[in-house]
Scaffold this motif. Structure first.
Motif, PDB file in Angstrom:
ATOM      1  N   SER A 253       0.873  -0.812   0.515  1.00 46.83           N
ATOM      2  CA  SER A 253       0.507  -0.004   0.208  1.00 46.83           C
ATOM      3  C   SER A 253       0.818   1.197  -0.146  1.00 46.83           C
ATOM      4  O   SER A 253       0.600   2.524  -0.183  1.00 46.83           O
ATOM      5  CB  SER A 253      -1.333  -0.182   1.380  1.00 46.83           C
ATOM      6  N   ASP A 254       2.129   1.017   0.122  1.00 47.32           N
ATOM      7  CA  ASP A 254       2.941   2.306  -0.157  1.00 47.32           C
ATOM      8  C   ASP A 254       3.653   2.420  -0.882  1.00 47.32           C
ATOM      9  O   ASP A 254       4.115   3.474  -0.942  1.00 47.32           O
ATOM     10  CB  ASP A 254       4.409   2.220   1.742  1.00 47.32           C
ATOM     11  N   VAL A 255       3.715   1.706  -1.588  1.00 50.68           N
ATOM     12  CA  VAL A 255       3.985   2.150  -3.330  1.00 50.68           C
ATOM     13  C   VAL A 255       2.965   2.712  -4.465  1.00 50.68           C
ATOM     14  O   VAL A 255       1.520   2.556  -4.312  1.00 50.68           O
ATOM     15  CB  VAL A 255       3.729   0.777  -4.072  1.00 50.68           C
ATOM     16  N   GLU A 256       2.912   4.255  -4.731  1.00 51.01           N
ATOM     17  CA  GLU A 256       2.189   4.707  -5.610  1.00 51.01           C
ATOM     18  C   GLU A 256       2.250   5.159  -7.386  1.00 51.01           C
ATOM     19  O   GLU A 256       3.634   5.262  -6.885  1.00 51.01           O
ATOM     20  CB  GLU A 256       2.565   5.967  -5.317  1.00 51.01           C
ATOM     21  N   ASN A 257       2.078   4.787  -7.620  1.00 48.93           N
ATOM     22  CA  ASN A 257       1.754   5.878  -9.017  1.00 48.93           C
ATOM     23  C   ASN A 257       2.224   4.092  -9.672  1.00 48.93           C
ATOM     24  O   ASN A 257       2.774   5.305 -10.420  1.00 48.93           O
ATOM     25  CB  ASN A 257       2.053   6.666  -9.104  1.00 48.93           C
ATOM     26  N   PHE A 258       1.907   3.001  -9.438  1.00 43.42           N
ATOM     27  CA  PHE A 258       2.268   1.695 -10.302  1.00 43.42           C
ATOM     28  C   PHE A 258       1.746   1.181 -11.863  1.00 43.42           C
ATOM     29  O   PHE A 258       0.389   0.428 -10.604  1.00 43.42           O
ATOM     30  CB  PHE A 258       3.607   0.705  -9.290  1.00 43.42           C
ATOM     31  N   ASP A 259       1.772   0.884 -12.522  1.00 48.58           N
ATOM     32  CA  ASP A 259       0.771   0.820 -13.210  1.00 48.58           C
ATOM     33  C   ASP A 259       1.252  -0.532 -13.669  1.00 48.58           C
ATOM     34  O   ASP A 259       2.736  -0.457 -14.449  1.00 48.58           O
ATOM     35  CB  ASP A 259      -0.079   1.842 -14.406  1.00 48.58           C
ATOM     36  N   PRO A 260       0.827  -1.635 -14.150  1.00 45.06           N
ATOM     37  CA  PRO A 260       0.698  -2.890 -15.023  1.00 45.06           C
ATOM     38  C   PRO A 260       0.792  -2.237 -16.178  1.00 45.06           C
ATOM     39  O   PRO A 260       0.220  -1.902 -17.186  1.00 45.06           O
ATOM     40  CB  PRO A 260      -0.081  -4.403 -14.620  1.00 45.06           C
ATOM     41  N   PHE A 261       1.909  -3.162 -16.929  1.00 44.10           N
ATOM     42  CA  PHE A 261       2.430  -2.996 -18.020  1.00 44.10           C
ATOM     43  C   PHE A 261       2.864  -4.262 -18.561  1.00 44.10           C
ATOM     44  O   PHE A 261       3.464  -5.376 -17.747  1.00 44.10           O
ATOM     45  CB  PHE A 261       3.760  -1.595 -18.254  1.00 44.10           C
ATOM     46  N   TYR A 262       3.390  -4.488 -20.054  1.00 37.18           N
ATOM     47  CA  TYR A 262       4.087  -5.450 -20.302  1.00 37.18           C
ATOM     48  C   TYR A 262       5.473  -5.791 -19.669  1.00 37.18           C
ATOM     49  O   TYR A 262       5.774  -7.479 -19.991  1.00 37.18           O
ATOM     50  CB  TYR A 262       3.973  -5.931 -21.707  1.00 37.18           C
ATOM     51  N   ASN A 263       6.043  -5.118 -18.984  1.00 44.10           N
ATOM     52  CA  ASN A 263       7.340  -5.334 -18.430  1.00 44.10           C
ATOM     53  C   ASN A 263       7.218  -3.708 -16.826  1.00 44.10           C
ATOM     54  O   ASN A 263       6.436  -3.159 -17.934  1.00 44.10           O
ATOM     55  CB  ASN A 263       8.566  -4.586 -19.366  1.00 44.10           C
ATOM     56  N   THR A 264       7.913  -4.119 -16.532  1.00 44.90           N
ATOM     57  CA  THR A 264       8.257  -3.432 -14.845  1.00 44.90           C
ATOM     58  C   THR A 264       8.965  -2.123 -15.309  1.00 44.90           C
ATOM     59  O   THR A 264       9.671  -2.009 -16.007  1.00 44.90           O
ATOM     60  CB  THR A 264       8.667  -4.113 -13.749  1.00 44.90           C
ATOM     61  N   ARG A 265       7.951  -0.612 -15.300  1.00 42.23           N
ATOM     62  CA  ARG A 265       8.087   0.061 -15.151  1.00 42.23           C
ATOM     63  C   ARG A 265       8.497   1.166 -14.578  1.00 42.23           C
ATOM     64  O   ARG A 265       7.144   1.136 -13.122  1.00 42.23           O
ATOM     65  CB  ARG A 265       7.575   0.613 -16.104  1.00 42.23           C
ATOM     66  N   LEU A 266       9.265   1.444 -13.368  1.00 41.26           N
ATOM     67  CA  LEU A 266       9.521   2.117 -12.045  1.00 41.26           C
ATOM     68  C   LEU A 266       9.749   3.611 -11.925  1.00 41.26           C
ATOM     69  O   LEU A 266      10.031   3.604 -10.916  1.00 41.26           O
ATOM     70  CB  LEU A 266      11.116   1.703 -11.745  1.00 41.26           C
ATOM     71  N   ALA A 267      10.069   4.024 -13.741  1.00 43.72           N
ATOM     72  CA  ALA A 267      10.464   5.576 -13.828  1.00 43.72           C
ATOM     73  C   ALA A 267       9.001   6.140 -12.916  1.00 43.72           C
ATOM     74  O   ALA A 267       7.022   5.242 -13.307  1.00 43.72           O
ATOM     75  CB  ALA A 267       9.862   6.602 -14.547  1.00 43.72           C
ATOM     76  N   ASN A 268       8.734   7.448 -12.323  1.00 38.81           N
ATOM     77  CA  ASN A 268       7.723   7.617 -11.776  1.00 38.81           C
ATOM     78  C   ASN A 268       6.605   6.753 -10.724  1.00 38.81           C
ATOM     79  O   ASN A 268       5.724   7.246 -10.490  1.00 38.81           O
ATOM     80  CB  ASN A 268       6.363   8.750 -12.651  1.00 38.81           C
ATOM     81  N   VAL A 269       7.311   6.319 -10.227  1.00 37.11           N
ATOM     82  CA  VAL A 269       6.749   5.241  -9.134  1.00 37.11           C
ATOM     83  C   VAL A 269       7.483   6.674  -7.022  1.00 37.11           C
ATOM     84  O   VAL A 269       8.717   6.249  -7.701  1.00 37.11           O
ATOM     85  CB  VAL A 269       7.123   4.139  -9.472  1.00 37.11           C
ATOM     86  N   TRP A 270       7.201   6.559  -6.629  1.00 32.98           N
ATOM     87  CA  TRP A 270       7.362   6.428  -5.592  1.00 32.98           C
ATOM     88  C   TRP A 270       6.749   5.674  -3.991  1.00 32.98           C
ATOM     89  O   TRP A 270       5.752   5.177  -4.299  1.00 32.98           O
ATOM     90  CB  TRP A 270       6.890   7.805  -5.144  1.00 32.98           C
ATOM     91  N   LEU A 271       7.871   5.893  -2.674  1.00 34.29           N
ATOM     92  CA  LEU A 271       6.818   5.690  -1.600  1.00 34.29           C
ATOM     93  C   LEU A 271       6.828   5.885  -0.715  1.00 34.29           C
ATOM     94  O   LEU A 271       7.068   7.218  -0.202  1.00 34.29           O
ATOM     95  CB  LEU A 271       7.891   4.394  -1.158  1.00 34.29           C
ATOM     96  N   ASP A 272       5.234   6.392  -0.154  1.00 36.33           N
ATOM     97  CA  ASP A 272       4.651   7.030   0.707  1.00 36.33           C
ATOM     98  C   ASP A 272       5.190   6.134   1.971  1.00 36.33           C
ATOM     99  O   ASP A 272       4.376   5.513   2.852  1.00 36.33           O
ATOM    100  CB  ASP A 272       2.721   6.579  -0.026  1.00 36.33           C
ATOM    101  N   ARG A 273       6.018   6.754   2.495  1.00 35.51           N
ATOM    102  CA  ARG A 273       6.267   5.990   3.864  1.00 35.51           C
ATOM    103  C   ARG A 273       6.641   7.362   5.185  1.00 35.51           C
ATOM    104  O   ARG A 273       7.125   8.557   4.868  1.00 35.51           O
ATOM    105  CB  ARG A 273       7.599   5.252   4.079  1.00 35.51           C
TER     106      ARG A 273
END
Length: 524
Positions: free
Chosen positions: A504-524
């Motif tokens: 639940s602390d992972v923000e802005n992660f969207d599933p795609f055909y491969n893992t994209r971690l740009a623009n993903v942040w941790l709300d901690r």
């Protein structure tokens, strides 16, 4: 699922669209709401290599596409979009493409990107890239100056930008001095938002924010692999948790923040677990297999036809996915531009008596048929188990050969002996349109004798790439697909969804055909 029904209709306009793509979006550019922390991703397969030119594994892309960038890539709608290119101009005769590079881009070693690096990367890909046949249409490339790269084709090909922007095995841009490295021996130095830190085989890969990254501001945010990319976390650790139970346990305990491929059997429990969310992509991949034409007894076309005739696709897909599937007789996902049911009569025959008759006609004499698979991907392993029993029921002496995923993949790509049928899945090649999926076959994944091409298939495939109208290209795809199914070049079992688990602390992660971690942040 990202929709790309209009890909073909837009392809004729792609050059004009990309030529103006340097204009900043009217939307406010993405900025990380929070920065910092280590994001841990639980991978379902071991990473065989970070050499993206020579690595076709999805596990390679899951890591490498956060490190490297290309001239042109696909957006969320599967349209070509600029990446390291600031603009792309196409000549009136369709033969010349001029790429202007983005200003201020630096590699992770601090070196400024120039067209000399692009030339070196294209030279390397032409020599050893897995999909180097993409460049067969190219007459030459040149660098008039440090900021310009020019490609000249032998003849006009309406789908050239679609082919060039494929990220199944993308033409990532390396520093010229790195591009001289042999296959599998590069230093993973790119221009992406994350830089390489550490790779421990069968354990983990670590990447870190590249502080001098220059984002592409043509789009406000991330779209597919295109757009404005930002590294919001300090580091990402990709842990290779190939045993599904260990991967789910790590998600539940918080050891990983993102877990790939959550099995159906775990969905109900995880949905009820506080702090965990499940996200899904309905049409993620095509469960598929293909025979080895160079090794007996699958060098006999009647044996290959018998294998196909014996298959019950419902049984295969149920075992592969625990029910999370749709039957699919094609090499495209339903609802997409190239989707066609041409050749459907060869799919899901479930005809044991026909298979036995074909084996008798072939003179089959109980020779082993070796099914090459792995246990890291349950869909592949379980498919192989079911196919083994179906073939045995038809009188085929089926044997499993179970290797780790990197070794199984390398064996299927590099060896013509020791296996007869390989199990895999296609995600990016299916999602990116008809030419991409057929290119997998055109590049001889099925290992024909002496690597000889099939003239009828290649003629149809050429029509998919070079047909002057959308209708011509669609008709050519249908012809090529029919030939592939009739001659058993590859066998689609069905379409699979993909569910990933996130904390639940992972923000802005969207599933795609491969893992994209740009623009993903941790709300901690």
């Amino acid at each position: 699922m990202p929709r790309h029904n209009e890909l073909l209709l837009r392809s004729a306009l792609a050059a004009a669209i990309l030529a103006t793509a340097g204009t900043a979006s009217a939307q406010e550019a993405f900025k990380c709401p929070k920065t910092g922390g280590n994001l841990v991703v639980g991978l379902e397969a071991a990473v065989p290599t970070l050499d993206q030119h020579t690595g076709s594994s999805s596990a390679t892309r899951n890591v490498a596409m956060n490190i490297f960038e290309t001239l042109v890539i696909r957006d969320a709608e599967m349209n070509p979009a600029p990446d390291l290119a600031q603009s792309i101009e196409q000549s009136g005769d369709g033969l010349t493409y001029t790429f202007k590079l983005r200003e201020g881009v630096k590699f992770h070693n601090g070196k400024a990107l120039t067209s000399a690096d692009v030339i070196a990367s294209f030279d390397r890909y032409k020599q050893m890239g897995v999909n180097r046949a993409t460049l067969d249409i190219v007459e030459s490339w040149a660098a008039p100056n440090d900021a310009t790269f020019v490609i000249t084709l032998k003849k006009a090909q309406p789908t050239f930008l679609e082919a060039l922007s494929s990220y199944t095995v993308p033409i990532v841009i390396l520093p010229s001095e790195v591009a001289a490295a042999p296959a599998g021996q590069i230093e993973p130095i790119g221009t992406g938002p994350f830089k390489f830190v550490e790779f421990i085989p069968d354990s983990h890969v670590t990447i870190a924010r590249y502080e001098e990254y220059v984002p592409n501001t043509a789009l406000a945010g991330l779209s597919g692999f295109a757009g404005n990319k930002q590294a919001c976390v300090d580091t990402v650790t990709f842990r290779m948790l190939t045993e599904v139970g260990a991967r789910m346990a790590a998600l539940e305990t918080g050891e990983v923040s993102i877990a790939e491929n959550v099995p159906t059997i775990s969905h109900e429990r995880l949905r009820a677990t506080p702090g965990i969310e499940l996200v899904s992509l309905k049409y993620h991949s095509l469960n598929v297999g293909y025979p080895n034409w160079s090794a007996p007894p699958t060098d006999n076309p009647k044996v290959r036809e018998a294998i196909l005739a014996a298959m019950n696709m419902e049984e295969i897909m149920e075992a592969a996915t625990d029910g999370a599937y749709e039957l699919n007789s094609t090499f495209q996902f339903p609802g997409t531009a190239y989707h066609s049911e041409a050749g459907k009569e060869f799919y899901n025959q479930n005809n044991i008596e026909k298979a036995k008759a074909l084996l008798a006609e072939a003179g089959y004499n109980d020779e082993p048929v070796v099914l090459l698979t792995n246990q890291q991907f349950p869909s592949m392993y379980n498919s192989a188990l079911v196919v083994s029993e179906q073939l045995k029921a038809a009188g085929i002496n089926a044997e499993l050969r179970v290797l780790d995923w990197p070794t199984a993949l390398a064996t299927s790509e590099n060896e013509v002996q020791g296996w007869n049928f390989f199990f895999t899945y296609w995600a990016t090649v299916t999602a990116q349109g008809g030419a991409a999926s057929l290119r997998n076959i055109a590049n001889h994944v099925y290992k024909p004798v002496d690597n000889a091409a099939d003239a009828a298939f290649d003629k149809a495939f050429a029509g998919v790439q070079s047909g002057s109208t959308v209708e011509e290209r669609r008709d050519a795809f249908a012809q090529a697909q029919t030939i592939a199914l009739q001659k058993v070049m590859a066998i689609p079992f069905g379409s699979m969804s993909n569910v990933q688990g996130i904390r639940s602390d992972v923000e802005n992660f969207d599933p795609f055909y491969n893992t994209r971690l740009a623009n993903v942040w941790l709300d901690r």
